[in-house]
Design an enzyme around this catalytic site. Sequence first.
Site, PDB file in Angstrom:
ATOM      1  N   ASP A 109      -2.645   6.839  -3.036  1.00 42.83           N
ATOM      2  CA  ASP A 109      -1.471   6.104  -2.640  1.00 42.83           C
ATOM      3  C   ASP A 109      -0.789   4.840  -3.126  1.00 42.83           C
ATOM      4  O   ASP A 109      -1.269   4.907  -4.384  1.00 42.83           O
ATOM      5  CB  ASP A 109      -1.632   5.520  -1.076  1.00 42.83           C
ATOM      6  CG  ASP A 109      -2.844   4.497  -1.038  1.00 42.83           C
ATOM      7  OD1 ASP A 109      -3.509   4.252  -2.132  1.00 42.83           O
ATOM      8  OD2 ASP A 109      -2.726   3.351  -0.460  1.00 42.83           O
ATOM      9  N   ASP A 111      -5.645   2.327  -3.730  1.00 43.99           N
ATOM     10  CA  ASP A 111      -7.091   2.432  -3.001  1.00 43.99           C
ATOM     11  C   ASP A 111      -7.688   3.624  -2.216  1.00 43.99           C
ATOM     12  O   ASP A 111      -8.685   3.470  -1.636  1.00 43.99           O
ATOM     13  CB  ASP A 111      -7.185   0.883  -1.944  1.00 43.99           C
ATOM     14  CG  ASP A 111      -6.215   1.098  -0.793  1.00 43.99           C
ATOM     15  OD1 ASP A 111      -5.575   1.918  -0.766  1.00 43.99           O
ATOM     16  OD2 ASP A 111      -6.296   0.040  -0.245  1.00 43.99           O
ATOM     17  N   ASP A 137      -0.910   1.810  -3.823  1.00 46.76           N
ATOM     18  CA  ASP A 137      -1.806   0.718  -4.566  1.00 46.76           C
ATOM     19  C   ASP A 137      -3.234   1.418  -4.804  1.00 46.76           C
ATOM     20  O   ASP A 137      -4.157   0.551  -5.157  1.00 46.76           O
ATOM     21  CB  ASP A 137      -1.978  -0.592  -3.630  1.00 46.76           C
ATOM     22  CG  ASP A 137      -3.030  -0.444  -2.304  1.00 46.76           C
ATOM     23  OD1 ASP A 137      -2.793   0.832  -1.908  1.00 46.76           O
ATOM     24  OD2 ASP A 137      -3.489  -1.345  -1.750  1.00 46.76           O
ATOM     25  N   SER A 194       0.945  -1.293   0.072  1.00 46.11           N
ATOM     26  CA  SER A 194      -0.021   0.013  -0.130  1.00 46.11           C
ATOM     27  C   SER A 194       0.908   1.008  -0.081  1.00 46.11           C
ATOM     28  O   SER A 194       1.673   1.614  -0.955  1.00 46.11           O
ATOM     29  CB  SER A 194      -1.087  -0.092   1.241  1.00 46.11           C
ATOM     30  OG  SER A 194      -1.851   1.023   1.278  1.00 46.11           O
TER      31      SER A 194
HETATM   32 MG    MG Z   1      -3.450   1.619  -0.094  1.00 46.89          MG
END
Ligand code: MG
Length: 465
Positions: free
Chosen positions: A248, A252, A250, A105
């Site tokens: 961020d 999400d 990744d 992440s």
């Molecule tokens: Mg993330």
Amino acid sequence: MSRGDHNSRVRLFGTNGIREVVGERLTPPFVVRVAGAIARTTPIGPPILVGRDGRTSSPAISAIVASTLALAGHRVVQVGTLPTPAIQYNVLRLQAQLGVVVTASHNPPEFNGLKCIAGDGLEVLRPVEEAIEEAVSREEGLAVRYDAVGEVVDDHQGAQRYVDGILGQVDVAAIQRAHPRVVLDCGNGASVVTSPTLLRRLGCRLVTLNGQLDGTFPGHLSEPTPENLADLVRTVPAVGADLGVAHDGDADRAVFVDEKGTYLPGERILTLLAQEFVRRHPGGVVVTPVSASQSVEDVVRALGGEVVYTRVGSPVVTREMQRRHAVFGGEENGGLIFPAFQLARDGAMTAAAVLELLATRGLTLSEAVKDLPAYTLVKEKVPCPVDKREAVLEALAASATREGGRVVTLDGLKIFVEDGWLLLRPSGTEPLIRVFAESKQPERARALARDGLERVGAALAALGA
Ligand code: MG
């Protein structure tokens, strides 16, 4: 760092999967052990989907995961580098029984990790992770005979499938007509493969920052804090953009900068979109963790909707949204969830939803958030031995209940007062209790936080700690 448990099982998964430093704990044998445990706890059947973020170590780690699963008899579909929500979307669309995501992440570049996605596209809950942890501690044989090895296939359509899916969720024509100028900061992360395409197809005039995949994160660290997004904050007004958006690592999550170059904390957009979705779905339920700003409840209640609180952590939020047929949900860190699309925190879907709201209302971003209730959130912490935390919180809950008023004990202790709230939560990793206090008046928020610190101190003293 291993966290001991009640039995011999070692806790590997945190609130968002396994996160470790590459070359320290995260070594090839470690990846084989975890992937082997995933293989053993998953019945041979529909394929397992494997995807990854853009970290330097992600291709190698996902290759080990895919190979280990296949040599244990599982069919594997590799979708390559994608945002975590795109991988979740593809798990469901490709009818995989499980997804394994190689990602850390927003962590610094030396980290990587693994998280599991259930066949319905939602993050798995603790019991599934516990079963994997137990299988890790049992060193069982893994490999199957040559004639039972699973095939590994590559799928290259994941990004397009996901972008098409989002385009089906918003009023594309309205956004195209508005023709907004947008600065997108991909932070050299996984959103590089999806968000520029999405925004272009939405008709945005696009300026992209850090738009090439680079796991050393040369632009800035991948946590979308105001400090890390200084370039975005400067660029938005400099190029006369309507807004800035950053993901961020990744993707999400999405956070925003308004047309004046003001960084908007995650809870502002959470509140804005909670209001929007309850307006569209009268009486609708919005799900958010106990740490969310009161502003969410204010706007949702004003429209006749209901806020349901959960423990902190997106797997719990999304499962509760599923159970309650929620119309919207999310966390104050910019991880927002749009159930009509999928029950996953989704950065690109958040960007599309904000652009749609502004286009259909004819508002600038600063105008859209200006009338939302504004609160001050104060965060403090107080040392507390790990073995005393439960007793402290129980004592505090008992006294708060005696005082009357509304008390929520889902995750720590949240005490609602007339003009704000106080949340006392044990830290997941450190010997301390976190104190959050929120009120419209900054001074009142600080006083509530002081009260929280005093309550913990008094409870510790009473326990003789
Ligand atoms: Mg993330």
